[in-house]
Design an enzyme around this catalytic site. Structure first.
Site, PDB file in Angstrom:
ATOM      1  CG  ASN A 130       1.923   5.430   1.458  1.00  0.00           C
ATOM      2  OD1 ASN A 130       1.626   5.600   2.652  1.00  0.00           O
ATOM      3  ND2 ASN A 130       3.153   5.236   1.063  1.00  0.00           N
TER       4      ASN A 130
ATOM      5  CB  CYS B 167      -0.520   5.630  -3.037  1.00  0.00           C
ATOM      6  SG  CYS B 167       0.833   6.810  -3.243  1.00  0.00           S
TER       7      CYS B 167
ATOM      8  N   GLY C  64      11.768  -3.974  -0.961  1.00  0.00           N
ATOM      9  CA  GLY C  64      11.351  -2.581  -0.812  1.00  0.00           C
ATOM     10  C   GLY C  64      10.181  -2.458   0.150  1.00  0.00           C
ATOM     11  CE1 TYR C  65      11.282   1.073   3.872  1.00  0.00           C
ATOM     12  CE2 TYR C  65      10.765   3.129   2.763  1.00  0.00           C
ATOM     13  CZ  TYR C  65      11.529   2.421   3.662  1.00  0.00           C
ATOM     14  OH  TYR C  65      12.527   3.057   4.366  1.00  0.00           O
TER      15      TYR C  65
END
Lengths: 339, 339, 339, 339
Positions: free
Chosen positions: C306, C147, C10-11
């Site tokens: 973030n 975040c 994932g990111y």
């Protein structure tokens, strides 16, 4: 080792400052700006808040350093060359002043004053380590090529060397707004620039002779301003002049760039990231290169961050070589994804 | 006059709805959507809030109308052609189903099922009023070309007619994300798509045979996804094969497009708006065309809104002709600036 | 020291990989992905091309490491906690699983299953070094806050500690698209997301209880999706409840953040960069904080990336502390300008 | 009916030109520009290519018309008021000159010279048809409010009228770059503006007294420049001071705006378009208004195109009323989706 930046308040100057402040050996001791003299670097470069106390220096107060990077506007570095030569053992110029060797091309693109500079250009080693690494190791003067030229040269030179370029090459270049510098003007005014696909250089771009000089091919460039701040992408349409398969093109590129620290070959058959694009290269010194082809045409694609590999990063990489340092020093940031 | 939209919930369907709701003669009586049946149009098209009470219709409940626009996915219009022919005197299809006449090209780009459709294609007049206005005036079936093909054809056909195209043409096409429709997927996921310069079609694009069919030139396309939602720009690199001056190219375009309501020639020597770009065409039915040239090359540039002139607007313009209405009806929005 | 990433495709997982591959002490030995098992990391994270040979691992084949970072979706880390505890001396979770201590808030925002996790949350030290540095130095389990919560907490806690918060605080949060992950869906589809100012969370956001827990103030959040991939900005409207001058607010922030390696105070009276914004923080672990005020209101502004300070960077910073490493290790990238 | 535009080369002037060139009754006979005198309108407004032969006029050569729209910079309309009054039966000013009635507020935000103008302001009917329709029908002088003020006033006035506003209102306003005009400068330079979330007006914005004057509430504005060219969005945080349910707020808005041609209520419980945002309003004269709420707070959201409903469109709508024309004349474009 001591380094300084002449013309430290522009975008290229700021990128040099970022790289040097993170460099393990080169210490940034001065960055000049007439306008910001005495103010901290982050006045012009807000990303540098918290990186130390360095303030901009009056350009007249340059100290002697080991490496002097010049990001002055066109013509100004050449005008001060004599004086600057005494200020540093190694001079790295990022302007077009000493890029072109051909006086006719220099005159055509930069005016009559550029003819003399073309005569002086051979004293400068081009800041292209992939082509001139050995010469750079002993250089005392370096001239960094233009950002779009760098992207095009790195994409085309291996093809030319492999005999895969027949006739002119059409080079479609796409560029973000930071390449035009930080002086406001109509072309960069946000409402006109934000969503533009402005073909501002349909023919006759000044980077064409740089490509000819370094890649040995005649490039016909068309340049489009695209909705981005950073980044250059080049799509080159090459006629190989004979049957050329995928494997042969791969070989040409692999042979040229095996072991290169900052060239990555990106040529997948499918997927979202099959060919190079600048967005995942921002801040990185990589130039990504890839291609696709059909029966009589190679479409070569390259991408880089115009302020890094296309300017400040290429300069630091070249200076690392000339200073006997590891070539990657200060240049390890890989880029971000997603961006 | 009564009109309806088959496939009304997609982006092309929504654009058709916008244009028809503002049309002085054509009344939109139905727009179908299986998924949104019974819900107001603005459920899918929020810009249409406040334009009336029309709700989506079950596709099985199509009423008879004067003009039926179909924005169904590839293959579905052809599959229902017999039935639909009884529903409307005029059928206007926006899918690729009946675009290609060449069965080999149809098979190559759309699979074996497309061969039969190619046989039926000649019964459809291409929805390109600039080339087929007279045939459109008596048409009962219209097939609207693809958005990038339209931009390329309008840029190239006058050059071809003037004998200014020698050999292949390299067509660099840039496209926004709306051309890929409203179904989410990896290629359109915002973090991957927002800042992209994705060369997703380096060779062999399916619009090439449309360009050959209508402009009579062999186009070699390279397609890049650019950071935009709407808009297509085409940059075509043409070798005239002989000396060709600016005046001759101007003449070719002026001759082709004098009096055309939706083609504008844009070829200034300088300025921010010297060559066409899509941003000031969004929502408009214009195709802007311009060019620059050097001694042996013409760089032709065209731009349009893929959902308007490249789809719904071209369809309405063609339908206006076929219905005996003023050609501009419902298509007078000029675009916005700045954008 | 050996480190691994659970949920590496994932990111957040990609950002952890980027940071760990550049970390001077922590060696990334495994990154798991069920879908990409056996493929190189750059399959999912194209920026990591050229950074080595590591391939994704089957999540069932986790080796024992010193530090395990988990970027699994909500609920999955908690479900495997027993097993994972045997895999690493230090567990760092980036999901919401063990953030909230208040069972009522946990149930309200994450469902009934979250109540039990709330009971286990106190065993996790919050990954907020600015507030919990001493506890982090001896932590074996760390839970990194959200975040937007991180940005809000760092802006508000010093004001609360200085007695400058009277009543509720209105927190306007703006967020890029990467915070929603890499799974395509309607909300992230580029044509809908690219130019949006979508107020998707007008009231009742799940980060409110995190802010209450760590900053001791009741935040009322309104969240807007803005045209960006990365970045969070928070604008907090605070009533101090008494006369408060600029100097007093400065003092509160300076006292809280003197010597903090990753908090920068940005509150100039004028200029383009007078208050924090995310664009020059992308890739950086900084949280910039600033403010302005009038007679009875403090407008506090904070910004961060973030995926870095709001996730992977905060996790690495916290792990550095727990592992006895210099806090800045692997986190020195300062961000880019212009961007 | 004859109309002209004073200050026709700016963005507001261009939008007026677009609307008047498409207006069924008002004929645009002159648009002035000192700089572009004699050149066609499309020199400044490329979207207007092909809309006719009108060229810019020297401002000294104004003919008598029925309606004169002034888009001059602040102070210039007032300075020429005497002269201009003889040029047109109806004067519509889009500058701040005659907006504010309160001399103290005028002085605070526009300097000492604004005090006299405040004395003259009551002679101008505010160009807000939703509040002043009856007065506009007989107006001979109209002053159009600011774009952010219009968005805030339309969101807040119904709540104030329904007794749902207790104390100050926090107004978070987000704006595109076109609101700052077409003069290049550092704040609008693309590399600085493209990805910004610049909180350039944290406190004390000049639109606050306009909101007080028309909505009767004290607004505390915070203004952020967002990545957009066109569009304004306002998020207003209102304390109703008592229990207020969703139905009561709906009633307040419906009562205020039933039958309004250009206000749309947008307040769905879910979905991508649940609350107003500018992107689908570009080019349209709509102001979309919506809200959500919790137990003691109403979050009201409004959006418009700053150059249309927030300037040129509001001016034309007001002029339509004063000229006895249908209110929607020339203003029927609904906006585009996707955008």
């Amino acid at each position: 080792m001591r380094a300084s930046i002449l013309g430290g308040a522009g975008y290229v100057g700021g990128e040099l400052a970022r790289l040097l402040l993170g460099h393990p050996v080169l210490d940034l001791v001065q960055a000049t700006s007439r306008r910001h003299t005495g103010k901290p670097l982050h006045t012009a470069h807000p990303n540098l808040r918290g990186t130390g106390d360095l303030a901009f220096t009056d350009p007249a107060r340059l100290e002697r350093v080991d490496v002097l990077f010049s990001a002055l506007p066109h013509g100004e570095f050449a005008a001060r060359l004599g004086e600057l030569s005494e200020r540093a053992a190694l001079l790295v110029d990022l302007s077009p002043d000493f890029r072109l060797h051909d006086p006719a091309a220099a005159r055509r693109h930069y005016g009559p004053g550029a003819v003399d500079r073309a005569a002086g250009a051979p004293a400068f080693v081009p800041g292209l380590p992939e082509l001139y690494r050995d010469r750079l190791r002993t250089a005392d003067r370096i001239a960094v090529p233009g950002c779009m030229a760098t992207a095009a040269i790195l994409a085309l030179r291996p093809l030319a060397d492999a005999g895969l370029v027949d006739g002119d090459v059409l080079v479609d270049a796409r560029t973000g707004s930071s390449g035009s510098g930080n002086t406001p003007g109509p072309a960069g005014h946000h409402p006109e620039r934000a969503s533009t696909l402005r073909v501002y250089g349909p023919v006759g771009h000044r980077h064409e002779p740089e490509i000819a000089q370094h890649a040995g091919v005649r490039a016909r460039m068309t340049v489009t301003a695209v909705p981005a701040v950073r980044g250059v992408q080049v799509v080159a349409q090459v006629r190989p002049g004979r049957a050329a398969g995928r494997a042969e093109v791969w070989d040409a590129y692999r042979k040229a760039y095996a072991g290169e620290p900052f060239v990555r070959l990106v040529a997948q058959r499918q997927g979202l990231h099959r060919l190079p694009e600048p967005r995942m290269l921002l801040g990185s010194n990589h130039c990504d290169i890839g291609f696709d082809l059909d029966e009589d045409r190679i479409v070569a694609v390259s991408a880089l961050d115009n302020l890094v590999k296309g300017a400040a990063g290429g300069a630091v990489q070249s200076a690392n070589l000339a200073a006997g340092l590891p070539e990657r020093s200060g240049l390890t940031f890989p880029g971000l994804h997603p961006m």
